[in-house]
Write a protein that holds these residues in place. Structure first.
Motif, PDB file in Angstrom:
ATOM      1  N   GLU A  62       6.635 -12.931   0.427  1.00 20.00           N
ATOM      2  CA  GLU A  62       7.877 -12.640  -0.366  1.00 20.00           C
ATOM      3  C   GLU A  62       8.396 -13.741  -1.132  1.00 20.00           C
ATOM      4  O   GLU A  62       9.522 -13.391  -2.055  1.00 20.00           O
ATOM      5  CB  GLU A  62       8.955 -12.336   1.024  1.00 20.00           C
ATOM      6  N   PHE A  63       7.890 -14.945  -1.069  1.00 16.15           N
ATOM      7  CA  PHE A  63       8.712 -15.623  -1.716  1.00 16.15           C
ATOM      8  C   PHE A  63       8.759 -15.939  -3.284  1.00 16.15           C
ATOM      9  O   PHE A  63       9.713 -15.942  -3.979  1.00 16.15           O
ATOM     10  CB  PHE A  63       8.016 -17.083  -1.447  1.00 16.15           C
ATOM     11  N   PHE A  64       7.665 -15.212  -4.030  1.00 19.73           N
ATOM     12  CA  PHE A  64       7.374 -15.062  -5.404  1.00 19.73           C
ATOM     13  C   PHE A  64       7.310 -13.730  -5.522  1.00 19.73           C
ATOM     14  O   PHE A  64       6.442 -13.326  -6.413  1.00 19.73           O
ATOM     15  CB  PHE A  64       6.432 -16.020  -6.059  1.00 19.73           C
ATOM     16  N   ALA A  65       7.779 -12.916  -4.732  1.00 23.26           N
ATOM     17  CA  ALA A  65       7.499 -11.449  -4.964  1.00 23.26           C
ATOM     18  C   ALA A  65       7.595 -10.742  -6.529  1.00 23.26           C
ATOM     19  O   ALA A  65       8.645 -11.174  -7.058  1.00 23.26           O
ATOM     20  CB  ALA A  65       7.972 -10.479  -3.971  1.00 23.26           C
ATOM     21  N   GLY A  66       6.410 -10.310  -6.620  1.00 25.07           N
ATOM     22  CA  GLY A  66       6.527  -9.673  -8.190  1.00 25.07           C
ATOM     23  C   GLY A  66       6.037 -10.683  -9.288  1.00 25.07           C
ATOM     24  O   GLY A  66       6.055 -10.365 -10.695  1.00 25.07           O
ATOM     25  N   HIS A  67       5.859 -11.703  -9.020  1.00 25.64           N
ATOM     26  CA  HIS A  67       5.422 -12.875  -9.897  1.00 25.64           C
ATOM     27  C   HIS A  67       3.960 -13.461  -9.652  1.00 25.64           C
ATOM     28  O   HIS A  67       3.846 -14.366  -8.889  1.00 25.64           O
ATOM     29  CB  HIS A  67       6.232 -13.857 -10.114  1.00 25.64           C
ATOM     30  N   ALA A  68       2.999 -12.792 -10.267  1.00 29.05           N
ATOM     31  CA  ALA A  68       1.604 -13.017  -9.827  1.00 29.05           C
ATOM     32  C   ALA A  68       1.194 -14.545  -9.990  1.00 29.05           C
ATOM     33  O   ALA A  68       0.440 -15.050  -9.478  1.00 29.05           O
ATOM     34  CB  ALA A  68       0.666 -12.188 -10.666  1.00 29.05           C
ATOM     35  N   VAL A  69       1.581 -14.945 -11.098  1.00 26.79           N
ATOM     36  CA  VAL A  69       1.202 -16.389 -11.531  1.00 26.79           C
ATOM     37  C   VAL A  69       1.673 -17.323 -10.372  1.00 26.79           C
ATOM     38  O   VAL A  69       0.893 -18.238 -10.173  1.00 26.79           O
ATOM     39  CB  VAL A  69       1.554 -16.807 -12.949  1.00 26.79           C
ATOM     40  N   LEU A  70       3.007 -17.047 -10.244  1.00 27.07           N
ATOM     41  CA  LEU A  70       3.635 -17.953  -9.445  1.00 27.07           C
ATOM     42  C   LEU A  70       3.066 -17.614  -7.806  1.00 27.07           C
ATOM     43  O   LEU A  70       3.073 -18.729  -7.003  1.00 27.07           O
ATOM     44  CB  LEU A  70       5.345 -17.784  -9.032  1.00 27.07           C
ATOM     45  N   ILE A  71       2.830 -16.707  -7.613  1.00 25.21           N
ATOM     46  CA  ILE A  71       2.174 -16.521  -6.198  1.00 25.21           C
ATOM     47  C   ILE A  71       0.643 -17.015  -6.130  1.00 25.21           C
ATOM     48  O   ILE A  71       0.335 -17.774  -5.054  1.00 25.21           O
ATOM     49  CB  ILE A  71       1.934 -14.749  -6.144  1.00 25.21           C
ATOM     50  N   TRP A  72      -0.051 -17.046  -7.142  1.00 31.20           N
ATOM     51  CA  TRP A  72      -1.150 -17.802  -7.428  1.00 31.20           C
ATOM     52  C   TRP A  72      -1.090 -18.988  -7.147  1.00 31.20           C
ATOM     53  O   TRP A  72      -1.667 -19.877  -6.266  1.00 31.20           O
ATOM     54  CB  TRP A  72      -1.942 -17.439  -8.753  1.00 31.20           C
ATOM     55  N   LEU A  73      -0.090 -19.804  -7.819  1.00 31.14           N
ATOM     56  CA  LEU A  73       0.021 -21.220  -7.685  1.00 31.14           C
ATOM     57  C   LEU A  73       0.618 -21.597  -6.159  1.00 31.14           C
ATOM     58  O   LEU A  73       0.084 -22.591  -5.746  1.00 31.14           O
ATOM     59  CB  LEU A  73       1.434 -21.532  -8.480  1.00 31.14           C
ATOM     60  N   LEU A  74       1.318 -20.683  -5.548  1.00 29.86           N
ATOM     61  CA  LEU A  74       2.038 -20.946  -4.180  1.00 29.86           C
ATOM     62  C   LEU A  74       0.595 -21.012  -3.338  1.00 29.86           C
ATOM     63  O   LEU A  74       0.161 -21.858  -2.287  1.00 29.86           O
ATOM     64  CB  LEU A  74       2.931 -19.997  -3.749  1.00 29.86           C
ATOM     65  N   ARG A  75      -0.178 -19.994  -3.417  1.00 29.40           N
ATOM     66  CA  ARG A  75      -1.403 -20.037  -2.812  1.00 29.40           C
ATOM     67  C   ARG A  75      -2.427 -21.214  -3.085  1.00 29.40           C
ATOM     68  O   ARG A  75      -2.936 -21.915  -1.965  1.00 29.40           O
ATOM     69  CB  ARG A  75      -2.143 -18.468  -2.781  1.00 29.40           C
ATOM     70  N   ARG A  76      -2.524 -21.615  -4.093  1.00 24.42           N
ATOM     71  CA  ARG A  76      -3.292 -22.810  -4.520  1.00 24.42           C
ATOM     72  C   ARG A  76      -2.812 -24.134  -4.076  1.00 24.42           C
ATOM     73  O   ARG A  76      -3.407 -25.002  -3.426  1.00 24.42           O
ATOM     74  CB  ARG A  76      -3.317 -22.985  -6.055  1.00 24.42           C
ATOM     75  N   ALA A  77      -1.376 -24.242  -3.955  1.00 25.66           N
ATOM     76  CA  ALA A  77      -0.792 -25.435  -3.191  1.00 25.66           C
ATOM     77  C   ALA A  77      -1.005 -25.339  -1.696  1.00 25.66           C
ATOM     78  O   ALA A  77      -1.208 -26.321  -1.107  1.00 25.66           O
ATOM     79  CB  ALA A  77       0.632 -25.430  -3.470  1.00 25.66           C
ATOM     80  N   LEU A  78      -1.027 -24.227  -0.947  1.00 27.34           N
ATOM     81  CA  LEU A  78      -1.235 -24.218   0.307  1.00 27.34           C
ATOM     82  C   LEU A  78      -2.787 -24.611   0.896  1.00 27.34           C
ATOM     83  O   LEU A  78      -3.309 -25.253   1.934  1.00 27.34           O
ATOM     84  CB  LEU A  78      -0.762 -22.834   1.070  1.00 27.34           C
ATOM     85  N   TYR A  79      -3.572 -23.952  -0.039  1.00 27.92           N
ATOM     86  CA  TYR A  79      -4.872 -24.339   0.019  1.00 27.92           C
ATOM     87  C   TYR A  79      -5.360 -25.819  -0.082  1.00 27.92           C
ATOM     88  O   TYR A  79      -5.992 -26.366   0.503  1.00 27.92           O
ATOM     89  CB  TYR A  79      -5.840 -23.566  -0.703  1.00 27.92           C
ATOM     90  N   ALA A  80      -4.678 -26.375  -1.114  1.00 24.65           N
ATOM     91  CA  ALA A  80      -4.750 -27.871  -1.311  1.00 24.65           C
ATOM     92  C   ALA A  80      -4.349 -28.726  -0.250  1.00 24.65           C
ATOM     93  O   ALA A  80      -4.871 -29.781  -0.157  1.00 24.65           O
ATOM     94  CB  ALA A  80      -3.895 -28.057  -2.675  1.00 24.65           C
ATOM     95  N   SER A  81      -3.120 -28.088   0.674  1.00 24.54           N
ATOM     96  CA  SER A  81      -2.916 -28.908   1.634  1.00 24.54           C
ATOM     97  C   SER A  81      -4.048 -28.967   2.691  1.00 24.54           C
ATOM     98  O   SER A  81      -4.713 -27.936   2.907  1.00 24.54           O
ATOM     99  CB  SER A  81      -1.830 -28.378   2.373  1.00 24.54           C
ATOM    100  N   ASP A  82      -4.263 -30.012   3.462  1.00 26.16           N
ATOM    101  CA  ASP A  82      -5.132 -30.103   4.578  1.00 26.16           C
ATOM    102  C   ASP A  82      -4.972 -29.412   5.699  1.00 26.16           C
ATOM    103  O   ASP A  82      -5.776 -29.060   6.503  1.00 26.16           O
ATOM    104  CB  ASP A  82      -5.675 -31.672   4.603  1.00 26.16           C
ATOM    105  N   ALA A  83      -3.462 -29.418   5.916  1.00 28.06           N
ATOM    106  CA  ALA A  83      -3.187 -28.483   7.137  1.00 28.06           C
ATOM    107  C   ALA A  83      -1.697 -27.993   6.754  1.00 28.06           C
ATOM    108  O   ALA A  83      -0.941 -28.703   5.954  1.00 28.06           O
ATOM    109  CB  ALA A  83      -3.202 -29.213   8.372  1.00 28.06           C
ATOM    110  N   VAL A  84      -1.573 -26.747   7.199  1.00 29.31           N
ATOM    111  CA  VAL A  84      -0.119 -26.188   7.207  1.00 29.31           C
ATOM    112  C   VAL A  84       0.439 -26.159   8.452  1.00 29.31           C
ATOM    113  O   VAL A  84       0.044 -25.325   9.193  1.00 29.31           O
ATOM    114  CB  VAL A  84      -0.006 -25.039   6.363  1.00 29.31           C
ATOM    115  N   SER A  85       1.509 -26.646   8.902  1.00 23.83           N
ATOM    116  CA  SER A  85       2.306 -26.371  10.153  1.00 23.83           C
ATOM    117  C   SER A  85       3.339 -25.467   9.944  1.00 23.83           C
ATOM    118  O   SER A  85       4.169 -25.517   9.114  1.00 23.83           O
ATOM    119  CB  SER A  85       2.641 -27.532  10.814  1.00 23.83           C
ATOM    120  N   VAL A  86       3.668 -24.420  10.818  1.00 26.86           N
ATOM    121  CA  VAL A  86       4.588 -23.574  10.712  1.00 26.86           C
ATOM    122  C   VAL A  86       5.374 -23.324  12.234  1.00 26.86           C
ATOM    123  O   VAL A  86       4.836 -24.013  13.200  1.00 26.86           O
ATOM    124  CB  VAL A  86       4.251 -21.986  10.343  1.00 26.86           C
TER     125      VAL A  86
END
Length: 311
Positions: A62-86
């Motif tokens: 939902e964070f960048f809903a409707g903005h394909a490039v920003l969604i791609w960037l968010l996904r790349r950033a999360l994959y670049a993290s070695d771990a994501v804690s929620v």
């Protein structure tokens, strides 16, 4: 200026101290996202592992809903993290669906309950029920609905008291609402409270009223209240359903529903034995699952897993 220079300060720190891991404590907020994206870039550029701890906000879909490039960037950033804690089960499901194969873990917030562990006094049915809210004063926290519920109950002859501790942009409007509803003799504003003053408020109260519909993470106020033996009336949003069970540690109410809030307050006022059972169950729940000792173990295991991936 902070956005420009703090990544450079981080780079300098990394080059001098050579940490194994950079731990980003972020939230799904636009300002925090772009700041921490810069920190992530710096850490990865200098070949340092990154743990990205997300504290609430919209789900990634939902964070960048409707903005394909920003969604791609968010996904790349999360994959670049070695771990994501929620913090919550819902976030864990959302993040694992958004980034399949990434190391996503659920590590809830925790508190040090030591100062809150005085005896839980049996509720006195002959005095007014004492309600409390501690936190930021914004409309989305449900405080205006709490006042409407109190006004209903006061008109029916019920005696209550509400302490409000904190500050925020809606405080002036909330104070006006207290006067308009004729609650100025039973609602007390304390301003921001800390340390012993906050502990005293927790120990003197019966029920936390926190019917939030804000995009929470896992509210520390809820954990502190439960550790103090204070059941909650709240909404089942974010990580809250992972912490408390409806009818066991308090009551869940729908967002923006003053009538249901009034009903929950009345039920606890009428049945002080139930209130006592919920108080003791709330403390037991926090001591079992939400202490800093558990948090330290969880992050120790996560850091070990992240560093183990290097080998």
């Amino acid at each position: 200026m902070r956005f420009v220079f703090s990544p450079l300060a981080l780079a300098r720190f990394i080059m001098i101290h050579r940490p194994d891991i950079v731990h980003l404590n972020t939230s799904m907020d636009r300002k925090a996202y772009w700041r921490d994206l810069a920190y992530l870039f710096v850490a990865k550029l200098l070949n340092v592992k990154v743990v990205n701890q997300v504290h609430g906000g919209p789900m990634p879909q939902e964070f960048f809903a409707g903005h394909a490039v920003l969604i791609w960037l968010l996904r790349r950033a999360l994959y670049a993290s070695d771990a994501v804690s929620v913090l919550s089960s819902k976030e864990y499901e959302a993040y694992t669906a958004f980034c399949p194969g990434a190391l996503i873990v659920r590590i809830p917030n925790a508190i040090d309950p030591a100062e809150l562990l005085g005896d839980i006094a049996a509720p006195d049915a002959h005095r007014p029920l004492r309600l409390i809210y501690i936190g930021r004063i914004i409309r989305e926290k449900g405080l205006f609905e709490v006042l409407e519920a109190m006004a209903q109950l006061q008109r029916s002859g019920r005696k209550l008291h509400l302490d409000i501790a904190g500050g925020g942009p809606a405080e002036k409007e909330l104070r006006s609402s207290v006067l308009q509803l004729g609650l100025d003799d039973v609602v007390h504003f304390h301003g921001p409270v800390f340390g012993a003053a906050k502990t005293r408020l927790w120990r003197e109260t019966d029920v936390l009223v926190f019917p939030t519909y804000h995009p929470e993470g896992l509210p520390y106020a809820l954990l502190e209240a439960m550790a103090a033996g204070t059941p909650a009336i709240t909404c089942p949003v974010a990580a809250i359903p992972d912490v408390m069970q409806d009818g066991v540690h308090g009551f869940f109410v729908p967002p923006r529903d003053a009538d249901t809030i009034a009903g929950a307050i009345a039920a606890l006022d009428n049945d002080r034995a139930m209130l006592d059972r919920m108080a003791r169950a709330s403390r037991a729940r926090v001591l079992e699952k939400f202490t800093v000792e558990r948090l330290a173990r969880d992050f120790s295991e996560l850091y070990g897993a992240v560093l183990g991936r290097r080998a």
